[in-house]
Design a protein around this motif. Structure first.
Motif, PDB file in Angstrom:
ATOM      1  N   GLN A   1      18.765  71.571  79.850  1.00  0.00           N
ATOM      2  CA  GLN A   1      19.325  72.250  81.539  1.00  0.00           C
ATOM      3  C   GLN A   1      20.862  72.648  81.478  1.00  0.00           C
ATOM      4  O   GLN A   1      21.600  72.451  80.062  1.00  0.00           O
ATOM      5  CB  GLN A   1      19.883  71.295  82.311  1.00  0.00           C
ATOM      6  CG  GLN A   1      20.051  71.538  83.719  1.00  0.00           C
ATOM      7  CD  GLN A   1      20.624  70.901  84.753  1.00  0.00           C
ATOM      8  OE1 GLN A   1      20.223  69.739  84.705  1.00  0.00           O
ATOM      9  NE2 GLN A   1      21.667  72.056  85.593  1.00  0.00           N
TER      10      GLN A   1
ATOM     11  N   SER B   1      24.953  74.275  80.939  1.00  0.00           N
ATOM     12  CA  SER B   1      25.049  73.948  81.714  1.00  0.00           C
ATOM     13  C   SER B   1      26.758  75.326  81.068  1.00  0.00           C
ATOM     14  O   SER B   1      26.273  75.850  80.315  1.00  0.00           O
ATOM     15  CB  SER B   1      26.591  72.978  81.581  1.00  0.00           C
ATOM     16  OG  SER B   1      26.104  72.492  79.604  1.00  0.00           O
TER      17      SER B   1
ATOM     18  N   GLN C   1      18.697  79.194  91.288  1.00  0.00           N
ATOM     19  CA  GLN C   1      19.068  78.293  90.386  1.00  0.00           C
ATOM     20  C   GLN C   1      18.266  78.364  89.579  1.00  0.00           C
ATOM     21  O   GLN C   1      17.272  78.180  89.505  1.00  0.00           O
ATOM     22  CB  GLN C   1      19.590  77.468  90.949  1.00  0.00           C
ATOM     23  CG  GLN C   1      19.900  76.356  89.704  1.00  0.00           C
ATOM     24  CD  GLN C   1      21.242  76.118  88.819  1.00  0.00           C
ATOM     25  OE1 GLN C   1      22.209  76.400  89.769  1.00  0.00           O
ATOM     26  NE2 GLN C   1      21.043  76.523  88.107  1.00  0.00           N
ATOM     27  N   THR C   2      18.309  78.900  88.172  1.00  0.00           N
ATOM     28  CA  THR C   2      17.296  77.978  86.815  1.00  0.00           C
ATOM     29  C   THR C   2      17.490  77.338  86.077  1.00  0.00           C
ATOM     30  O   THR C   2      18.929  76.920  85.614  1.00  0.00           O
ATOM     31  CB  THR C   2      17.197  79.845  86.575  1.00  0.00           C
ATOM     32  OG1 THR C   2      18.236  79.996  85.788  1.00  0.00           O
ATOM     33  CG2 THR C   2      16.666  80.631  87.336  1.00  0.00           C
ATOM     34  N   TYR C   3      17.055  76.715  85.595  1.00  0.00           N
ATOM     35  CA  TYR C   3      16.662  75.799  84.880  1.00  0.00           C
ATOM     36  C   TYR C   3      16.039  76.660  82.924  1.00  0.00           C
ATOM     37  O   TYR C   3      14.282  76.470  82.970  1.00  0.00           O
ATOM     38  CB  TYR C   3      16.511  74.139  85.029  1.00  0.00           C
ATOM     39  CG  TYR C   3      17.193  73.347  85.852  1.00  0.00           C
ATOM     40  CD1 TYR C   3      17.998  73.366  85.811  1.00  0.00           C
ATOM     41  CD2 TYR C   3      16.427  74.627  87.268  1.00  0.00           C
ATOM     42  CE1 TYR C   3      18.912  72.711  87.004  1.00  0.00           C
ATOM     43  CE2 TYR C   3      17.600  74.453  88.443  1.00  0.00           C
ATOM     44  CZ  TYR C   3      18.596  72.540  88.498  1.00  0.00           C
ATOM     45  OH  TYR C   3      19.053  72.728  89.258  1.00  0.00           O
TER      46      TYR C   3
ATOM     47  N   ARG D   1      11.504  78.892  81.435  1.00  0.00           N
ATOM     48  CA  ARG D   1      12.223  78.179  82.270  1.00  0.00           C
ATOM     49  C   ARG D   1      11.321  76.979  83.324  1.00  0.00           C
ATOM     50  O   ARG D   1      10.426  77.372  82.970  1.00  0.00           O
ATOM     51  CB  ARG D   1      12.281  79.456  83.656  1.00  0.00           C
ATOM     52  CG  ARG D   1      12.581  78.926  84.764  1.00  0.00           C
ATOM     53  CD  ARG D   1      12.338  81.275  85.887  1.00  0.00           C
ATOM     54  NE  ARG D   1      13.380  80.278  86.734  1.00  0.00           N
ATOM     55  CZ  ARG D   1      12.866  79.917  88.176  1.00  0.00           C
ATOM     56  NH1 ARG D   1      12.061  78.918  87.480  1.00  0.00           N
ATOM     57  NH2 ARG D   1      13.909  79.981  88.698  1.00  0.00           N
TER      58      ARG D   1
ATOM     59  N   SER E   1      13.602  72.547  89.668  1.00  0.00           N
ATOM     60  CA  SER E   1      15.129  71.758  89.318  1.00  0.00           C
ATOM     61  C   SER E   1      13.816  70.257  88.830  1.00  0.00           C
ATOM     62  O   SER E   1      14.112  68.895  89.048  1.00  0.00           O
ATOM     63  CB  SER E   1      15.636  71.490  90.750  1.00  0.00           C
ATOM     64  OG  SER E   1      14.410  71.569  91.733  1.00  0.00           O
TER      65      SER E   1
END
Length: 178
Positions: A12, A14, A84-86, A143, A146
Motif C-alpha cells: 500500500q 503511503s 482512494q487507490t492502493y 491497482r 481496499s
C-alpha cells in the motif's frame, strides 16, 4: 551505464511528503520528441544519508526517489478526484547514467505515464539536476481495492492519469533513440 531490475509483492502506498521540499507542480510541460508531455514534478532534498562512501547518492536511494514520486502522484490523484487507490509494485527497472553528487542539495524528479492498463499503470521517472540526467526508473504498478483484491481503474482515475500519458508515437521515437 547499467540497469537494475527489481520485482516485489504488492504494497500500500503511503505519503512521503515529509521528505519533499515542495508540493508537486501539476501540468508542467516539457518537450519530448515533437509533442508536449505533461510531467508530474517534485524537487526533493538530498539527505546526507542518501550518499555512498564516494559522495554520490546511492542507486537504491535514487530508486526510492522514484517510488516517493509515484506515491505523491497517487496521492495527488486521490486529493483531486476523491478516489482512494492502493497500488502494488509489479516491476521496477532502473538505468543509471550519471553519478548524482549528494552535495547538490536537491534533485528534480519527473514522472510520466507510459501505459495505462485496465488495472495497472506503467510510469517512467527521470532523475535530473543541473548536471544532467542521472537515472531513469521505470515501474509497473497494479491497482487494488481496499480489500486487497485487484480492481480496475475508475473513469475519474483514468482521466486524471491520462494527463500525464506519453503519446505512443513519441514513446516509439524515444525507444529508437535509446
Amino acid at each position: 551505464m547499467f540497469a537494475l531490475t527489481l520485482s516485489g509483492a504488492r504494497t500500500q502506498l503511503s505519503n512521503f511528503a515529509n521528505i519533499l521540499r515542495i508540493l508537486p507542480r501539476r501540468g508542467d510541460a516539457r518537450e519530448e520528441g515533437k509533442e508536449i508531455v505533461n510531467s508530474f514534478v517534485i524537487h526533493r532534498k538530498i539527505r546526507m544519508s542518501d550518499a555512498d562512501i564516494y559522495g554520490n547518492v546511492h542507486n537504491l536511494s535514487i530508486i526510492r526517489y522514484a517510488e516517493d514520486l509515484a506515491v505523491e502522484f497517487a496521492t495527488a490523484q486521490r486529493d483531486e478526484t476523491g478516489v482512494q487507490t492502493y497500488w502494488g509494485t509489479a516491476q521496477v527497472q532502473a538505468t543509471f547514467s550519471l553519478p548524482l553528487p549528494w552535495t547538490l542539495g536537491e534533485v528534480e524528479t519527473r514522472l510520466v505515464v507510459e501505459k495505462l492498463g485496465r488495472a495497472s499503470i506503467t510510469v517512467r521517472t527521470d532523475i535530473v539536476s543541473a548536471h544532467g540526467q542521472h537515472a531513469t526508473v521505470g515501474a509497473r504498478y497494479i491497482r487494488f481495492d481496499s480489500t486487497g483484491s485487484r480492481a480496475a481503474m475508475t473513469p475519474q482515475e483514468r482521466e486524471w492519469y491520462q494527463r500525464y500519458l506519453v503519446d505512443e508515437t513519441v514513446q516509439e521515437e524515444v525507444d529508437v533513440m535509446l
